[in-house]
Design a protein around this motif. Structure first.
Motif, PDB file in Angstrom:
ATOM      1  N   ALA A  44     -69.495 -59.931  65.766  1.00 24.08           N
ATOM      2  CA  ALA A  44     -69.289 -58.623  66.391  1.00 24.08           C
ATOM      3  C   ALA A  44     -67.798 -58.380  66.543  1.00 24.08           C
ATOM      4  O   ALA A  44     -67.061 -59.267  66.991  1.00 24.08           O
ATOM      5  N   PRO A  45     -67.295 -57.185  66.201  1.00 20.72           N
ATOM      6  CA  PRO A  45     -65.846 -56.918  66.238  1.00 20.72           C
ATOM      7  C   PRO A  45     -65.370 -56.512  67.633  1.00 20.72           C
ATOM      8  O   PRO A  45     -64.539 -55.608  67.784  1.00 20.72           O
ATOM      9  N   CYS A  46     -65.868 -57.199  68.657  1.00 22.17           N
ATOM     10  CA  CYS A  46     -65.642 -56.779  70.027  1.00 22.17           C
ATOM     11  C   CYS A  46     -66.180 -57.861  70.960  1.00 22.17           C
ATOM     12  O   CYS A  46     -66.815 -58.819  70.514  1.00 22.17           O
ATOM     13  N   ASN A  47     -65.945 -57.677  72.241  1.00 22.40           N
ATOM     14  CA  ASN A  47     -66.632 -58.506  73.225  1.00 22.40           C
ATOM     15  C   ASN A  47     -68.090 -58.080  73.320  1.00 22.40           C
ATOM     16  O   ASN A  47     -68.999 -58.900  73.182  1.00 22.40           O
ATOM     17  N   ILE A  48     -68.322 -56.783  73.524  1.00 22.79           N
ATOM     18  CA  ILE A  48     -69.688 -56.270  73.620  1.00 22.79           C
ATOM     19  C   ILE A  48     -69.718 -54.865  73.021  1.00 22.79           C
ATOM     20  O   ILE A  48     -68.944 -53.985  73.413  1.00 22.79           O
ATOM     21  N   CYS A  49     -70.550 -54.664  72.011  1.00 22.92           N
ATOM     22  CA  CYS A  49     -70.714 -53.363  71.366  1.00 22.92           C
ATOM     23  C   CYS A  49     -71.963 -53.438  70.502  1.00 22.92           C
ATOM     24  O   CYS A  49     -72.469 -54.529  70.218  1.00 22.92           O
ATOM     25  N   ASP A  50     -72.463 -52.288  70.093  1.00 22.02           N
ATOM     26  CA  ASP A  50     -73.658 -52.231  69.260  1.00 22.02           C
ATOM     27  C   ASP A  50     -73.290 -51.661  67.901  1.00 22.02           C
ATOM     28  O   ASP A  50     -73.217 -50.454  67.717  1.00 22.02           O
ATOM     29  N   ARG A  51     -73.039 -52.579  66.939  1.00 23.78           N
ATOM     30  CA  ARG A  51     -72.669 -52.128  65.591  1.00 23.78           C
ATOM     31  C   ARG A  51     -73.522 -52.827  64.540  1.00 23.78           C
ATOM     32  O   ARG A  51     -73.104 -53.098  63.422  1.00 23.78           O
ATOM     33  N   ASP A  52     -74.759 -53.103  64.926  1.00 21.16           N
ATOM     34  CA  ASP A  52     -75.710 -53.750  64.012  1.00 21.16           C
ATOM     35  C   ASP A  52     -75.905 -52.906  62.758  1.00 21.16           C
ATOM     36  O   ASP A  52     -75.972 -53.442  61.643  1.00 21.16           O
ATOM     37  N   SER A  53     -75.976 -51.603  62.921  1.00 23.89           N
ATOM     38  CA  SER A  53     -76.221 -50.721  61.773  1.00 23.89           C
ATOM     39  C   SER A  53     -75.078 -50.741  60.765  1.00 23.89           C
ATOM     40  O   SER A  53     -75.260 -50.339  59.608  1.00 23.89           O
ATOM     41  N   GLU A  54     -73.920 -51.231  61.213  1.00 20.98           N
ATOM     42  CA  GLU A  54     -72.765 -51.331  60.320  1.00 20.98           C
ATOM     43  C   GLU A  54     -72.641 -52.726  59.703  1.00 20.98           C
ATOM     44  O   GLU A  54     -71.671 -53.015  58.998  1.00 20.98           O
ATOM     45  N   GLY A  55     -73.611 -53.595  60.002  1.00 19.45           N
ATOM     46  CA  GLY A  55     -73.615 -54.921  59.393  1.00 19.45           C
ATOM     47  C   GLY A  55     -72.920 -55.991  60.192  1.00 19.45           C
ATOM     48  O   GLY A  55     -72.662 -57.080  59.666  1.00 19.45           O
ATOM     49  N   PHE A  56     -72.619 -55.725  61.468  1.00 18.37           N
ATOM     50  CA  PHE A  56     -71.982 -56.732  62.315  1.00 18.37           C
ATOM     51  C   PHE A  56     -73.018 -57.513  63.121  1.00 18.37           C
ATOM     52  O   PHE A  56     -74.187 -57.136  63.187  1.00 18.37           O
ATOM     53  N   ALA A  57     -72.553 -58.603  63.744  1.00 20.07           N
ATOM     54  CA  ALA A  57     -73.406 -59.466  64.576  1.00 20.07           C
ATOM     55  C   ALA A  57     -74.588 -59.997  63.769  1.00 20.07           C
ATOM     56  O   ALA A  57     -75.744 -59.954  64.205  1.00 20.07           O
ATOM     57  N   GLN A  58     -74.276 -60.532  62.599  1.00 22.84           N
ATOM     58  CA  GLN A  58     -75.313 -61.033  61.699  1.00 22.84           C
ATOM     59  C   GLN A  58     -74.882 -62.344  61.040  1.00 22.84           C
ATOM     60  O   GLN A  58     -73.704 -62.700  61.035  1.00 22.84           O
ATOM     61  N   ILE A  59     -75.851 -63.044  60.499  1.00 22.20           N
ATOM     62  CA  ILE A  59     -75.586 -64.123  59.547  1.00 22.20           C
ATOM     63  C   ILE A  59     -76.121 -63.644  58.213  1.00 22.20           C
ATOM     64  O   ILE A  59     -77.267 -63.193  58.108  1.00 22.20           O
ATOM     65  N   THR A  60     -75.278 -63.705  57.184  1.00 25.49           N
ATOM     66  CA  THR A  60     -75.683 -63.272  55.849  1.00 25.49           C
ATOM     67  C   THR A  60     -75.613 -64.463  54.893  1.00 25.49           C
ATOM     68  O   THR A  60     -75.083 -65.526  55.229  1.00 25.49           O
ATOM     69  N   ARG A  61     -76.147 -64.268  53.720  1.00 25.88           N
ATOM     70  CA  ARG A  61     -76.006 -65.271  52.654  1.00 25.88           C
ATOM     71  C   ARG A  61     -75.809 -64.545  51.336  1.00 25.88           C
ATOM     72  O   ARG A  61     -76.213 -63.389  51.168  1.00 25.88           O
ATOM     73  N   MET A  62     -75.172 -65.233  50.402  1.00 25.70           N
ATOM     74  CA  MET A  62     -74.887 -64.655  49.092  1.00 25.70           C
ATOM     75  C   MET A  62     -74.946 -65.741  48.031  1.00 25.70           C
ATOM     76  O   MET A  62     -74.914 -66.941  48.338  1.00 25.70           O
ATOM     77  N   ASN A  63     -75.008 -65.315  46.788  1.00 27.42           N
ATOM     78  CA  ASN A  63     -74.952 -66.261  45.680  1.00 27.42           C
ATOM     79  C   ASN A  63     -73.540 -66.828  45.561  1.00 27.42           C
ATOM     80  O   ASN A  63     -72.577 -66.232  46.049  1.00 27.42           O
ATOM     81  N   PRO A  64     -73.386 -67.970  44.895  1.00 27.67           N
ATOM     82  CA  PRO A  64     -72.054 -68.579  44.768  1.00 27.67           C
ATOM     83  C   PRO A  64     -71.013 -67.679  44.114  1.00 27.67           C
ATOM     84  O   PRO A  64     -69.814 -67.882  44.316  1.00 27.67           O
ATOM     85  N   ASP A  65     -71.452 -66.688  43.338  1.00 29.08           N
ATOM     86  CA  ASP A  65     -70.492 -65.778  42.708  1.00 29.08           C
ATOM     87  C   ASP A  65     -70.208 -64.545  43.559  1.00 29.08           C
ATOM     88  O   ASP A  65     -69.497 -63.630  43.130  1.00 29.08           O
ATOM     89  N   GLY A  66     -70.753 -64.502  44.801  1.00 26.03           N
ATOM     90  CA  GLY A  66     -70.500 -63.392  45.706  1.00 26.03           C
ATOM     91  C   GLY A  66     -71.519 -62.275  45.624  1.00 26.03           C
ATOM     92  O   GLY A  66     -71.475 -61.337  46.423  1.00 26.03           O
ATOM     93  N   SER A  67     -72.452 -62.356  44.699  1.00 23.81           N
ATOM     94  CA  SER A  67     -73.450 -61.300  44.537  1.00 23.81           C
ATOM     95  C   SER A  67     -74.656 -61.552  45.441  1.00 23.81           C
ATOM     96  O   SER A  67     -74.810 -62.622  46.024  1.00 23.81           O
TER      97      SER A  67
END
Length: 364
Positions: free
Chosen positions: A156-179
């Motif tokens: 999260a780009p803050c102490n406390i905020c709601d920006r889930d819809s922008e892709g924050f406060a998440q764990i993501t995964r990707m392929n080794p080439d970034g795709s």
């Protein structure tokens, strides 16, 4: 208040050296364990990753540098090298098939065939530049999972905020080439440590609770991912049972996954690994070892230690110290940032305050 916040956040991720490395005799461990200074030549040492040729790679924020620490068959350090410089908060490192992946806020780089070129490192190659540019919680612990995908948290780009819809406060995964980027978990304020349980390959992670709700709320968390895109509460519910005074209105904590364990308020739980070595006693096999960086804004400091979490199935059986003594009379003598077992079963602990790495060993 703002100046104190900025100072605290600065110390949190720059690891400004405020103390000399603690005397080893001041550090307390269970019977049979000992700890020694492995290296004091890795400024702002953060995440560690094992190579395959007696190399430990270390992320940092010392002039945007990444380090390679080589060691002999006796486990002793033989050389420390800087293998990259000028990157933005490159605290995360992950090793795969001879290549070193490095997180740098909005980018992930790779240094190809790095162990064969430590003295003349290749230029970092960008595999993705599509991550957010915000630096608040923008430094990233990264790791490859059993699925051979690179796991990258987006804090999260803050102490406390709601920006889930922008892709924050998440764990993501990707392929080794970034795709192929996809969301693994949501409602995660800022995880700086995760690992997969060897028995079932499920993902467990630490998460730092929000600030400015007082000394004792909320707790940092140890969490377990059991289904895709599982939501762990942030910013609506903290520690599984406490609605946020602003963002929790109209919400219920029952709608989110509670932590497996409350680690304590403001302990700043960072790097964590499942211990898979054989040097430590059998009771440590499969246990989670957690580096607690320590509080920066609590009236009485908390954390500043390395903890052991033993599990019984998916439940916690015990939560007890492995290394204490990084805090004395409310003065920080060290700030554990990550843990990493060596092939011989000893355990490394990085300390970004002192630019040091310690080695924990066990002998009957």
């Amino acid at each position: 208040m703002r100046s104190a916040l900025v100072l605290g956040l600065s110390l949190l991720f720059t690891g400004a050296a405020l103390a000399a490395p603690p005397p080893m005799e001041a550090l307390k461990l269970p019977a049979g364990f000992s700890i020694s200074l492995w290296s004091d030549q890795v400024p702002n040492a953060r995440e560690m990753a094992l190579g395959t040729k007696n190399t430990v790679f270390v992320g940092s924020n010392d002039a945007g540098k990444v380090y390679a620490v080589t060691y002999g068959d006796d486990g002793k350090v033989t050389k420390v090298r800087s293998i990259a410089t000028g990157l933005e908060l490159p605290v995360g490192v992950a090793f795969r098939h001879g290549d070193l992946y490095v997180s740098a806020v909005s980018k992930i780089y790779v240094l190809r065939d790095i162990e064969n070129h430590l003295d003349a490192p290749p230029k970092p190659e960008v595999i993705t530049d599509k991550l957010p540019t915000e630096t608040h919680h923008g430094w990233k612990f990264i790791a490859f999972g059993p699925d051979d995908k690179l796991y990258v948290p987006i804090g999260a780009p803050c102490n406390i905020c709601d920006r889930d819809s922008e892709g924050f406060a998440q764990i993501t995964r990707m392929n080794p080439d970034g795709s192929g980027s996809e969301v693994v978990a949501r409602g995660v304020r800022n995880t700086v440590g995760f690992d997969w349980r060897p028995t079932d390959k499920t993902l467990w992670f630490t998460d730092n609770g929000r600030d400015m709700l007082g000394d004792d709320l909320p707790s940092d968390e140890l969490n377990h991912v059991t289904r895709p895109k599982e939501h762990f509460g942030y910013p609506y519910c903290h520690q599984g049972d406490t609605l946020d005074p602003d963002f929790g209105k109209g919400r219920s904590c029952k709608d989110y996954t509670p932590p497996v364990l409350k680690l304590g308020a403001h302990v700043a739980a960072l790097g964590m690994r499942f211990y898979q070595g054989t040097q430590f006693p059998a009771s440590y096999r499969g246990a989670i070892i957690v580096a607690e960086h320590g509080s920066w804004n609590r009236t009485k400091k908390s954390g500043y230690r390395v903890m052991t979490v033993r599990l019984n199935g998916n439940k916690v059986a015990s939560y007890e110290p492995l290394v204490e003594g990084f805090l004395a009379d409310e003065k920080a003598l060290g700030r554990p940032a990550d843990v990493q077992a060596l092939p011989d079963g000893s355990l490394l602990v990085s300390d970004d305050l002192n630019g040091a790495i310690y080695r924990v060993t066990y002998k009957k």
